[in-house]
Enzyme design. Structure first.
Site, PDB file in Angstrom:
ATOM      1  N   SER A 171       0.887  -1.211   0.023  1.00 33.98           N
ATOM      2  CA  SER A 171       0.100   0.071   0.086  1.00 33.98           C
ATOM      3  C   SER A 171       0.824   1.139  -0.066  1.00 33.98           C
ATOM      4  O   SER A 171       2.051   1.250   0.605  1.00 33.98           O
ATOM      5  CB  SER A 171      -0.979  -0.101   1.196  1.00 33.98           C
ATOM      6  OG  SER A 171      -1.605   1.414   1.535  1.00 33.98           O
ATOM      7  N   TYR A 196      -1.424   0.182  10.414  1.00 36.76           N
ATOM      8  CA  TYR A 196      -1.551  -0.565   9.072  1.00 36.76           C
ATOM      9  C   TYR A 196      -0.442  -0.140   8.259  1.00 36.76           C
ATOM     10  O   TYR A 196       0.390  -1.258   7.715  1.00 36.76           O
ATOM     11  CB  TYR A 196      -2.951  -0.126   8.468  1.00 36.76           C
ATOM     12  CG  TYR A 196      -2.954  -0.614   7.241  1.00 36.76           C
ATOM     13  CD1 TYR A 196      -3.150  -1.823   6.568  1.00 36.76           C
ATOM     14  CD2 TYR A 196      -2.934   0.392   6.155  1.00 36.76           C
ATOM     15  CE1 TYR A 196      -3.612  -2.188   5.603  1.00 36.76           C
ATOM     16  CE2 TYR A 196      -3.168   0.094   4.824  1.00 36.76           C
ATOM     17  CZ  TYR A 196      -3.582  -1.318   4.615  1.00 36.76           C
ATOM     18  OH  TYR A 196      -3.582  -1.875   3.161  1.00 36.76           O
TER      19      TYR A 196
HETATM   20  N1  LIG Z   1      -8.992  -0.746  -0.527  1.00 36.95           N
HETATM   21  C1  LIG Z   1      -7.727  -0.051  -0.230  1.00 36.95           C
HETATM   22  O1  LIG Z   1      -8.037   1.221  -0.346  1.00 36.95           O
HETATM   23  C2  LIG Z   1      -6.424  -0.238  -0.550  1.00 36.95           C
HETATM   24  C3  LIG Z   1      -5.434   0.508  -0.517  1.00 36.95           C
HETATM   25  C4  LIG Z   1      -4.052  -0.017  -0.642  1.00 36.95           C
HETATM   26  C5  LIG Z   1      -3.800  -1.477  -0.242  1.00 36.95           C
HETATM   27  N2  LIG Z   1      -5.131  -2.353  -0.356  1.00 36.95           N
HETATM   28  C6  LIG Z   1      -4.730  -3.830   0.133  1.00 36.95           C
HETATM   29  O2  LIG Z   1      -5.489  -4.248  -1.094  1.00 36.95           O
HETATM   30  C7  LIG Z   1      -5.578  -5.924  -0.646  1.00 36.95           C
HETATM   31  C8  LIG Z   1      -6.966  -6.321  -0.998  1.00 36.95           C
HETATM   32  O3  LIG Z   1      -7.981  -5.403  -0.056  1.00 36.95           O
HETATM   33  P1  LIG Z   1      -9.345  -4.964  -0.735  1.00 36.95           P
HETATM   34  O4  LIG Z   1      -9.270  -3.283  -0.653  1.00 36.95           O
HETATM   35  O5  LIG Z   1      -9.568  -5.596  -1.873  1.00 36.95           O
HETATM   36  O6  LIG Z   1     -10.227  -5.147   0.671  1.00 36.95           O
HETATM   37  P2  LIG Z   1     -11.201  -6.363   1.057  1.00 36.95           P
HETATM   38  O7  LIG Z   1     -12.149  -6.649  -0.052  1.00 36.95           O
HETATM   39  O8  LIG Z   1     -11.857  -6.084   2.151  1.00 36.95           O
HETATM   40  O9  LIG Z   1     -10.244  -7.783   0.997  1.00 36.95           O
HETATM   41  C9  LIG Z   1      -9.514  -8.116   2.110  1.00 36.95           C
HETATM   42  C10 LIG Z   1      -9.420  -9.558   1.783  1.00 36.95           C
HETATM   43  O10 LIG Z   1      -8.309 -10.018   3.040  1.00 36.95           O
HETATM   44  C11 LIG Z   1      -8.939 -11.110   3.511  1.00 36.95           C
HETATM   45  N3  LIG Z   1      -8.380 -11.662   4.670  1.00 36.95           N
HETATM   46  C12 LIG Z   1      -8.396 -10.863   5.954  1.00 36.95           C
HETATM   47  N4  LIG Z   1      -7.717 -11.650   6.882  1.00 36.95           N
HETATM   48  C13 LIG Z   1      -7.323 -12.696   6.120  1.00 36.95           C
HETATM   49  C14 LIG Z   1      -6.703 -13.788   6.825  1.00 36.95           C
HETATM   50  N5  LIG Z   1      -6.411 -14.032   8.234  1.00 36.95           N
HETATM   51  N6  LIG Z   1      -6.286 -14.702   5.995  1.00 36.95           N
HETATM   52  C15 LIG Z   1      -6.819 -14.696   4.788  1.00 36.95           C
HETATM   53  N7  LIG Z   1      -7.436 -13.804   4.200  1.00 36.95           N
HETATM   54  C16 LIG Z   1      -7.763 -12.861   4.928  1.00 36.95           C
HETATM   55  C17 LIG Z   1     -10.445 -11.159   3.210  1.00 36.95           C
HETATM   56  O11 LIG Z   1     -10.819 -12.438   3.507  1.00 36.95           O
HETATM   57  P3  LIG Z   1     -12.395 -12.531   4.082  1.00 36.95           P
HETATM   58  O12 LIG Z   1     -13.333 -12.435   3.145  1.00 36.95           O
HETATM   59  O13 LIG Z   1     -12.398 -13.961   4.591  1.00 36.95           O
HETATM   60  O14 LIG Z   1     -12.546 -11.451   5.360  1.00 36.95           O
HETATM   61  C18 LIG Z   1     -10.821 -10.122   2.521  1.00 36.95           C
HETATM   62  O15 LIG Z   1     -11.302 -11.013   1.290  1.00 36.95           O
HETATM   63  C19 LIG Z   1      -5.136  -6.081   0.815  1.00 36.95           C
HETATM   64  O16 LIG Z   1      -3.934  -6.394   1.072  1.00 36.95           O
HETATM   65  C20 LIG Z   1      -5.132  -4.432   1.130  1.00 36.95           C
HETATM   66  O17 LIG Z   1      -4.354  -4.223   2.368  1.00 36.95           O
HETATM   67  C21 LIG Z   1      -6.249  -1.920  -0.234  1.00 36.95           C
END
Ligand SMILES: NC(=O)c1ccc[n+]([C@@H]2O[C@H](COP(=O)([O-])OP(=O)(O)OC[C@H]3O[C@@H](n4cnc5c(N)ncnc54)[C@H](OP(=O)(O)O)[C@@H]3O)[C@@H](O)[C@H]2O)c1
Length: 246
Positions: free
Chosen positions: A137, A150
């Protein structure tokens, strides 16, 4: 191509899986919620006619990671590309006062990735080719008062990936760090973010797939975040500490 996606239920990972399935990739989808992962795998199989697998994977169940990756190799034969997409934003205010929340943030975002990579890296090293992609990120580029628990976990992940890239470059294995800005996903749904800087997961997914196919070291997505973060990183600490950045 055979691609393993960890944290496959994430909004960004789903968008990546759609693009890869459309290109004919065989996909191994793994996430905590097996039922949902299975549903996604069946959907992609029916819609694109590609081979898909679904499995349960918990980033913090470290002891399961070795057997899990062994099963992936058994089921798929080989793995050409890996995408580490799981992540946890957590409650930043709580994490500053409550170690159990800070620990959860560090474990999911950093230790979970390191743990599964200890099984993937020797395989890729020996194979002499492959692509390891992980979503870090922009929050990991500089500690900010609003989200440093985070951000510090993502920063540690970015440094780990940077070293891994340096090491595996000579072995023919690519390591790509994805640095999204704000993305409209369930992770950020409760946050009041500047709308003009929020991207759709599909937009970010296109950049991830492009990097997986053409290469890239640190990929900011959308690309303008490279400039934003260059400016943020250049602000001297005595000034930065007075600013109230998100
Ligand atoms: N959204 C943003 O603004 C943003 C910005 C920068 C980086 N990111 C990164 O992008 C990536 C994807 O996130 P997203 O934005 O698409 O959000 P999201 O839809 O909330 O996805 C997060 C995922 O992580 C999974 N997860 C959480 N804890 C876990 C564990 N212990 N073991 C396995 N899976 C686990 C969740 O699984 P469950 O479905 O089972 O809960 C969920 O599917 C993440 O690494 C996040 O940090 C996001």
């Amino acid at each position: 191509m055979r691609t393993l996606i960890l944290g496959a239920n994430s909004a960004i990972a789903r968008a990546v899986a759609e693009i890869l399935a459309g290109k004919g990739d065989e996909l191994y989808l793994a996430s905590r919620n097996y039922k949902e992962t299975k549903r996604l795998a069946s959907h992609l199989n029916v819609k694109y006619g590609v081979k898909t697998h679904a499995a349960r994977f918990d980033a913090t169940d470290y002891d399961s990671h070795g057997p899990f990756f062994g099963q992936v190799l058994k089921d798929m034969g080989e793995v050409d590309r890996v995408l580490i997409a799981f992540g946890y934003l957590g409650d930043q205010e709580r994490a500053i006062r409550d170690f159990s929340e800070a620990r959860k943030i560090i474990e999911i975002n950093y230790m979970g990735a390191v743990s599964i990579l200890t099984h993937i890296v020797p395989y890729m090293e020996e194979r002499g080719r492959g692509v390891i992609t992980a979503i870090s990120s922009v929050a990991g580029d500089r500690g900010r008062g609003s989200n440093f628990p985070y951000g510090s976990a993502k920063g540690a992940l970015s440094i780990y990936l940077s070293g891994l890239r340096n090491r595996l470059h000579k072995k023919g294995v690519k390591v790509i760090t994805i640095k999204p800005g704000f993305v409209d996903t369930p992770m950020t749904a409760h946050l009041d973010l500047p709308k003009r800087l929020v991207s759709r997961p599909e937009r970010v997914a296109r950049d991830i797939v492009k990097a997986m196919e053409r290469g890239g070291d640190e990929v900011y997505t959308p690309g303008y975040w490279r400039l934003i973060m260059a400016v943020i990183k250049a602000i001297p600490e005595p000034i930065f500490k007075r600013l109230n950045l998100r």
